[in-house]
Motif scaffolding. Structure first.
Motif, PDB file in Angstrom:
ATOM      1  N   GLY A 165      60.971  49.748   6.125  1.00 22.11           N
ATOM      2  CA  GLY A 165      59.781  49.494   6.922  1.00 22.11           C
ATOM      3  C   GLY A 165      58.656  50.424   6.520  1.00 22.11           C
ATOM      4  O   GLY A 165      58.890  51.590   6.204  1.00 22.11           O
ATOM      5  N   VAL A 166      57.435  49.906   6.540  1.00 21.98           N
ATOM      6  CA  VAL A 166      56.243  50.668   6.148  1.00 21.98           C
ATOM      7  C   VAL A 166      55.222  50.580   7.272  1.00 21.98           C
ATOM      8  O   VAL A 166      54.904  49.482   7.745  1.00 21.98           O
ATOM      9  CB  VAL A 166      55.630  50.096   4.845  1.00 21.98           C
ATOM     10  N   ASP A 167      54.701  51.738   7.689  1.00 21.26           N
ATOM     11  CA  ASP A 167      53.645  51.745   8.698  1.00 21.26           C
ATOM     12  C   ASP A 167      52.895  53.062   8.617  1.00 21.26           C
ATOM     13  O   ASP A 167      53.441  54.072   8.134  1.00 21.26           O
ATOM     14  CB  ASP A 167      54.213  51.551  10.101  1.00 21.26           C
ATOM     15  N   ILE A 168      51.656  53.058   9.118  1.00 21.80           N
ATOM     16  CA  ILE A 168      50.846  54.281   9.130  1.00 21.80           C
ATOM     17  C   ILE A 168      51.085  55.106  10.383  1.00 21.80           C
ATOM     18  O   ILE A 168      50.600  56.226  10.488  1.00 21.80           O
ATOM     19  CB  ILE A 168      49.338  53.960   8.983  1.00 21.80           C
ATOM     20  N   ILE A 169      51.850  54.561  11.321  1.00 27.18           N
ATOM     21  CA  ILE A 169      52.193  55.253  12.563  1.00 27.18           C
ATOM     22  C   ILE A 169      53.709  55.383  12.620  1.00 27.18           C
ATOM     23  O   ILE A 169      54.428  54.410  12.343  1.00 27.18           O
ATOM     24  CB  ILE A 169      51.680  54.466  13.785  1.00 27.18           C
ATOM     25  N   PRO A 170      54.237  56.554  12.984  1.00 30.40           N
ATOM     26  CA  PRO A 170      55.699  56.686  13.075  1.00 30.40           C
ATOM     27  C   PRO A 170      56.299  55.677  14.058  1.00 30.40           C
ATOM     28  O   PRO A 170      55.800  55.494  15.158  1.00 30.40           O
ATOM     29  CB  PRO A 170      55.895  58.120  13.585  1.00 30.40           C
ATOM     30  N   VAL A 171      57.348  54.994  13.605  1.00 28.21           N
ATOM     31  CA  VAL A 171      58.040  53.999  14.414  1.00 28.21           C
ATOM     32  C   VAL A 171      59.528  54.283  14.309  1.00 28.21           C
ATOM     33  O   VAL A 171      60.040  54.541  13.216  1.00 28.21           O
ATOM     34  CB  VAL A 171      57.739  52.563  13.918  1.00 28.21           C
ATOM     35  N   ASN A 172      60.226  54.249  15.434  1.00 34.66           N
ATOM     36  CA  ASN A 172      61.663  54.500  15.443  1.00 34.66           C
ATOM     37  C   ASN A 172      62.391  53.226  15.016  1.00 34.66           C
ATOM     38  O   ASN A 172      62.429  52.256  15.768  1.00 34.66           O
ATOM     39  CB  ASN A 172      62.107  54.941  16.841  1.00 34.66           C
ATOM     40  N   ILE A 173      62.945  53.229  13.808  1.00 32.31           N
ATOM     41  CA  ILE A 173      63.640  52.054  13.307  1.00 32.31           C
ATOM     42  C   ILE A 173      64.995  52.434  12.736  1.00 32.31           C
ATOM     43  O   ILE A 173      65.238  53.585  12.398  1.00 32.31           O
ATOM     44  CB  ILE A 173      62.824  51.313  12.205  1.00 32.31           C
ATOM     45  N   THR A 174      65.849  51.440  12.614  1.00 29.55           N
ATOM     46  CA  THR A 174      67.061  51.598  11.823  1.00 29.55           C
ATOM     47  C   THR A 174      66.689  51.113  10.427  1.00 29.55           C
ATOM     48  O   THR A 174      65.918  50.176  10.266  1.00 29.55           O
ATOM     49  CB  THR A 174      68.213  50.764  12.404  1.00 29.55           C
TER      50      THR A 174
END
Length: 174
Positions: A52-61
């Motif tokens: 996953g790619v994002d400019i904001i931290p996201v809690n992912i598996t």
């Protein structure tokens, strides 16, 4: 035709993408723009390698890349079976993300693009689809691609693959 499902929160793009991936099998998945991480976390239950790619931290598996999609594509060395584009909603960024994604899409791979069929003018605002939906008209002109835009939810979803990746049964007794 009525669109009652627009009000049904149990119907969402994550479920649609999940069911398509589940039906075809997939070893690797890339998601550009994660929002709340719901889609990638759901996909991670059936796909062994998710990024996953994002400019904001996201809690992912799965593997998370914090930064822009441009930064990701500069360093990425992997290819993917399925790519879901839902990042910056400007036409320029969506076009760049699509072109970069097509370069790293495996044979028989699929690209999903969200926000491609806004149901009303409200959904063309930057907080929604922006002008990224205009990309689909450009892609439909590309004779090397199969594109289908589904009028689902308020923003639409487009599914794209290469025409050259079409599976064809060839008779052995030609």
């Amino acid at each position: 035709m009525t669109y009652a499902f627009l009000e049904d929160s149990s119907f969402n793009r994550s479920d649609m993408i999940y069911n398509i991936i589940k039906s075809i099998g997939c070893e690797s998945y890339l998601e550009l723009g994660l929002y709340d991480g719901n889609t990638i976390n759901k996909i991670n239950t059936i796909v062994p390698h998710c990024v996953g790619v994002d400019i904001i931290p996201v809690n992912i598996t799965g593997t998370f890349f914090l930064g822009t999609t441009d930064d990701f594509f500069k360093i990425n060395k992997e290819t993917f079976d399925i790519i879901f584009i839902d990042a910056n909603h400007s036409l320029k960024s969506a076009e760049k993300d699509f072109n970069n994604s097509l370069k790293i899409l495996n044979k028989y791979g699929i690209i999903f693009i969200h926000d491609t069929d806004p149901i009303s003018e409200k959904y063309t605002l930057q907080g929604y689809c922006g002008d990224s939906y205009k990309l689909i008209d450009m892609l439909n002109e590309n004779k090397e691609l199969n594109c289908i835009t589904l009028p689902v939810l308020a923003a639409g979803l487009t599914i794209i693959n290469r025409k050259s990746d079409r599976r064809s049964f060839i008779y052995a007794n030609n």
